[in-house]
Design a protein around this motif. Structure first.
Motif, PDB file in Angstrom:
ATOM      1  N   PHE A 131       0.829  -1.208   0.000  1.00  0.00           N
ATOM      2  CA  PHE A 131       0.000   0.000   0.000  1.00  0.00           C
ATOM      3  C   PHE A 131       0.861   1.255   0.000  1.00  0.00           C
ATOM      4  O   PHE A 131       0.445   2.299  -0.516  1.00  0.00           O
ATOM      5  CB  PHE A 131      -0.935  -0.005   1.207  1.00  0.00           C
ATOM      6  N   SER A 132       2.058   1.172   0.554  1.00  0.00           N
ATOM      7  CA  SER A 132       2.960   2.330   0.533  1.00  0.00           C
ATOM      8  C   SER A 132       3.337   2.680  -0.903  1.00  0.00           C
ATOM      9  O   SER A 132       3.426   3.859  -1.263  1.00  0.00           O
ATOM     10  CB  SER A 132       4.221   2.024   1.347  1.00  0.00           C
ATOM     11  N   PHE A 149     -13.038  -0.097  -2.855  1.00  0.00           N
ATOM     12  CA  PHE A 149     -11.695  -0.059  -3.428  1.00  0.00           C
ATOM     13  C   PHE A 149     -11.394   1.276  -4.089  1.00  0.00           C
ATOM     14  O   PHE A 149     -10.276   1.783  -4.018  1.00  0.00           O
ATOM     15  CB  PHE A 149     -11.518  -1.189  -4.445  1.00  0.00           C
ATOM     16  N   ALA A 150     -12.388   1.838  -4.768  1.00  0.00           N
ATOM     17  CA  ALA A 150     -12.162   3.101  -5.478  1.00  0.00           C
ATOM     18  C   ALA A 150     -11.811   4.226  -4.508  1.00  0.00           C
ATOM     19  O   ALA A 150     -11.033   5.121  -4.837  1.00  0.00           O
ATOM     20  CB  ALA A 150     -13.399   3.475  -6.279  1.00  0.00           C
ATOM     21  N   SER A 151     -12.372   4.198  -3.308  1.00  0.00           N
ATOM     22  CA  SER A 151     -12.045   5.212  -2.307  1.00  0.00           C
ATOM     23  C   SER A 151     -10.765   4.870  -1.556  1.00  0.00           C
ATOM     24  O   SER A 151     -10.081   5.755  -1.047  1.00  0.00           O
ATOM     25  CB  SER A 151     -13.193   5.368  -1.312  1.00  0.00           C
ATOM     26  N   LYS A 188     -13.885  14.630  -5.560  1.00  0.00           N
ATOM     27  CA  LYS A 188     -13.563  15.520  -4.443  1.00  0.00           C
ATOM     28  C   LYS A 188     -13.810  14.848  -3.103  1.00  0.00           C
ATOM     29  O   LYS A 188     -13.067  15.044  -2.145  1.00  0.00           O
ATOM     30  CB  LYS A 188     -14.394  16.807  -4.545  1.00  0.00           C
ATOM     31  N   ASN A 189     -14.874  14.054  -3.037  1.00  0.00           N
ATOM     32  CA  ASN A 189     -15.222  13.387  -1.783  1.00  0.00           C
ATOM     33  C   ASN A 189     -15.585  11.934  -2.085  1.00  0.00           C
ATOM     34  O   ASN A 189     -16.763  11.590  -2.176  1.00  0.00           O
ATOM     35  CB  ASN A 189     -16.392  14.106  -1.110  1.00  0.00           C
ATOM     36  N   PRO A 190     -14.575  11.052  -2.275  1.00  0.00           N
ATOM     37  CA  PRO A 190     -14.866   9.665  -2.659  1.00  0.00           C
ATOM     38  C   PRO A 190     -15.780   8.935  -1.685  1.00  0.00           C
ATOM     39  O   PRO A 190     -16.615   8.149  -2.100  1.00  0.00           O
ATOM     40  CB  PRO A 190     -13.470   9.011  -2.693  1.00  0.00           C
ATOM     41  N   LYS A 191     -15.626   9.208  -0.373  1.00  0.00           N
ATOM     42  CA  LYS A 191     -16.433   8.497   0.626  1.00  0.00           C
ATOM     43  C   LYS A 191     -17.920   8.699   0.393  1.00  0.00           C
ATOM     44  O   LYS A 191     -18.713   7.766   0.486  1.00  0.00           O
ATOM     45  CB  LYS A 191     -16.047   8.980   2.024  1.00  0.00           C
ATOM     46  N   PRO A 208      -7.564   2.496   7.100  1.00  0.00           N
ATOM     47  CA  PRO A 208      -8.718   3.424   7.046  1.00  0.00           C
ATOM     48  C   PRO A 208      -9.412   3.324   5.686  1.00  0.00           C
ATOM     49  O   PRO A 208      -8.760   3.419   4.641  1.00  0.00           O
ATOM     50  CB  PRO A 208      -8.066   4.803   7.232  1.00  0.00           C
ATOM     51  N   ARG A 209     -10.712   3.140   5.707  1.00  0.00           N
ATOM     52  CA  ARG A 209     -11.483   3.003   4.472  1.00  0.00           C
ATOM     53  C   ARG A 209     -12.476   4.162   4.371  1.00  0.00           C
ATOM     54  O   ARG A 209     -13.437   4.215   5.152  1.00  0.00           O
ATOM     55  CB  ARG A 209     -12.225   1.659   4.445  1.00  0.00           C
TER      56      ARG A 209
END
Length: 517
Positions: A11-12, A84-86, A294-297, A452-453
């Motif tokens: 992930f890094s 996954f997209a977020s 702008k706000n994926p969540k 964090p998701r």
């Protein structure tokens, strides 16, 4: 360390790619933009092309039920895509997701599968585009040599002043007591229109194209308006006729099974759902835009699930009215909506719908070829494909080598392969991608619950398991020949991976360079 087929991308490293602006996109898209992106990508070949063939060969008027089943499967998979997209907002879509959760070999399989999905998807759209163009040109007195307008082996007949596919008017000829030998007919050798169309789109992609949310929204408005025009004209025509055509053409609504699995009946509805699943693949385009949101969540679920709801309603309306206007047995053609609008007898409506379908399908074809080049580019950057696939044109700044090679192959397939086979290949490829994405969400939750998701798929593991179960059920409903073709395609891919990819993989090289513990 030895070769590890299931080595994962850290992930890094993914965060570094995202922070480095790997695809040069900034977060500028809001929920309406993502919603328009999803609707724009979904409304295309599914509604304008495959609805007719799936109704004619598998489900009959009950194709509306098939659309509902396909939408349910998409809803489960869409929730997984949204997580996954977020979480991983970079290029590659399902390929990148599986690389981070299931490992390199699975990532290769899904990447190779996405090449099948987008390549054959573009070919299917090109065949549908050819059907609408030929129909439009004949409306205006222009006739292309019929043997150059369809896949090899397709029989076309000259009837009522137009060259038409025998499969679409066979019932009409029988009822009029017209023998095939008594009218001009030819057997097609190549779909030249589809072939040239793919080459033209490829040339545009090589030269470079810039799309904005505003332009995409305008295209969506045009597409949806044209679909609503068809719905309105169909309702008016049926109302004037006292719904007599519907009573006749919808009886029975679920045709009895013809004695084999997938040929009408409930097994036919399931097979129809698997085939027209191709109609929903556009929502994957929303997930690839995560880095631009702008706000994926908040906005990614709206874009993905909202576009699915809107398009499902439109699909059910169009397929229901289409089978009400025209006997489902006459819809096995590349341009079923054109056949439906012809049945209304409204001349200007015919012109509008056909022109709209031509432009709409052209834009979908471009997006599919563009998406495929992005997947190839990402895989090449990871070392799994030859460096040429990531080679950038010095002037146009596009991955021109991969675009040209892909375009050439897609053009040949569009000219030679019937649309039914193309649609089935795209559907099985898409369903396999959905199975792997759903599995990836579940595995990543188990292995890395601490990450964090921004958006979390609800009811895990129920939603991923249901997504996998429904997708697998629809895959099993597809003809065995489609499974065989998928198997051959994946075998070719595995040969390339073990012959080249694993030796040049950047992840594998990093493992070899890592000092022993």
């Amino acid at each position: 360390m030895r070769f590890d087929a299931f080595a994962k991308k850290e992930f890094s490293a993914l965060d570094a790619e995202s922070e480095a602006g790997h695809i040069g996109l900034k977060r500028a898209l809001r929920a309406p933009d993502l919603l328009a992106l999803g609707v724009g990508a979904i409304i295309g070949a599914g509604i304008f092309v495959l609805t007719g063939s799936a109704a004619a060969k598998y489900a009959g008027p009950a194709i509306t039920i098939s659309f509902v089943i396909a939408a349910v499967a998409c809803a489960f998979a869409g929730l997984c895509y949204a997580e996954f997209a977020s979480l991983i907002p970079i290029a590659g879509s399902a390929y990148t997701y599986s690389y981070a959760s299931l490992g390199e070999l699975i990532a290769w399989i899904i990447g190779w599968d996405l090449i099948l999905e987008y390549g054959f998807g573009a070919a299917a759209v090109a065949v549908g585009w050819s059907g609408y163009v030929n129909s439009f040109l004949q409306d205006h007195g222009v006739t292309i040599p019929p043997h150059l307008t369809a896949a090899p082996g397709t029989v076309l007949v000259l009837y009522d002043g137009r060259w038409q596919r025998l499969s679409s008017i066979e019932e009409t000829l029988e009822s009029a007591h017209v023998a095939l030998g008594s009218i001009p007919h030819v057997t097609a050798a190549f779909d030249l229109v589809a072939f040239l169309t793919v080459l033209l789109v490829t040339a545009i992609l090589v030269r470079g194209i810039r799309e904005s949310a505003t332009v995409n929204t305008l295209i969506v408005i045009v597409k949806v308006s044209i679909v609503l025009v068809f719905v309105g004209l169909a309702l008016v025509a049926l109302t004037r006729a006292g719904w007599a055509p519907a009573s006749k053409n919808w009886s029975p609504y679920i045709p009895p099974n013809a004695g084999e699995f997938g040929k009408y009946g409930w097994s036919g509805i399931l097979r129809g759902a698997a085939v027209i699943f191709f109609a929903y693949i556009g929502f994957d385009a929303v997930s690839t835009a995560a880095q631009e949101a702008k706000n994926p969540k908040r906005d990614m679920p709206i874009g993905i699930l909202g576009s699915l709801v809107i398009c499902t309603i439109l699909y059910i309306l169009v397929s229901g009215l289409l089978t009400a206007l025209v006997p489902y047995t006459a819809l096995d053609v590349p341009d079923p909506v054109a056949v439906g609008i012809d049945a209304t007898g409204v001349g200007w409506g015919r012109f509008l719908v056909k022109v709209g379908a031509i432009f709409g399908l052209a834009s979908v074809m471009l997006v599919m070829l563009l998406a495929q080049s992005r997947v190839l580019f990402t895989m090449s950057n990871d070392g799994l494909l030859w460096p040429a696939a990531a080679k950038i044109h010095p002037r146009f700044q596009t991955p021109y080598v991969s675009s040209i090679v892909v375009g050439a192959f897609v053009a040949v397939f569009a000219g030679l392969v019937p649309i039914g086979i193309l649609g089935e290949l795209v559907s099985i490829g898409t369903l396999l991608a959905f199975v792997i994405v759903c599995a990836s969400v579940w595995m990543l939750r188990r292995r890395h619950p601490e990450i964090p998701r921004p958006f979390k798929t609800p009811w895990v593991p129920f939603v991923p398991f249901m997504g996998m179960a429904v997708a697998l059920a629809m895959m099993l409903a597809l003809p065995w020949e489609t499974w065989l073709r998928l198997g051959v395609w994946l075998a070719i891919g595995m040969a390339i991976y073990f012959g080249y990819g694993r030796k040049h993989s950047r992840v594998q090289k990093a493992l070899l360079e890592r000092p022993p513990a």
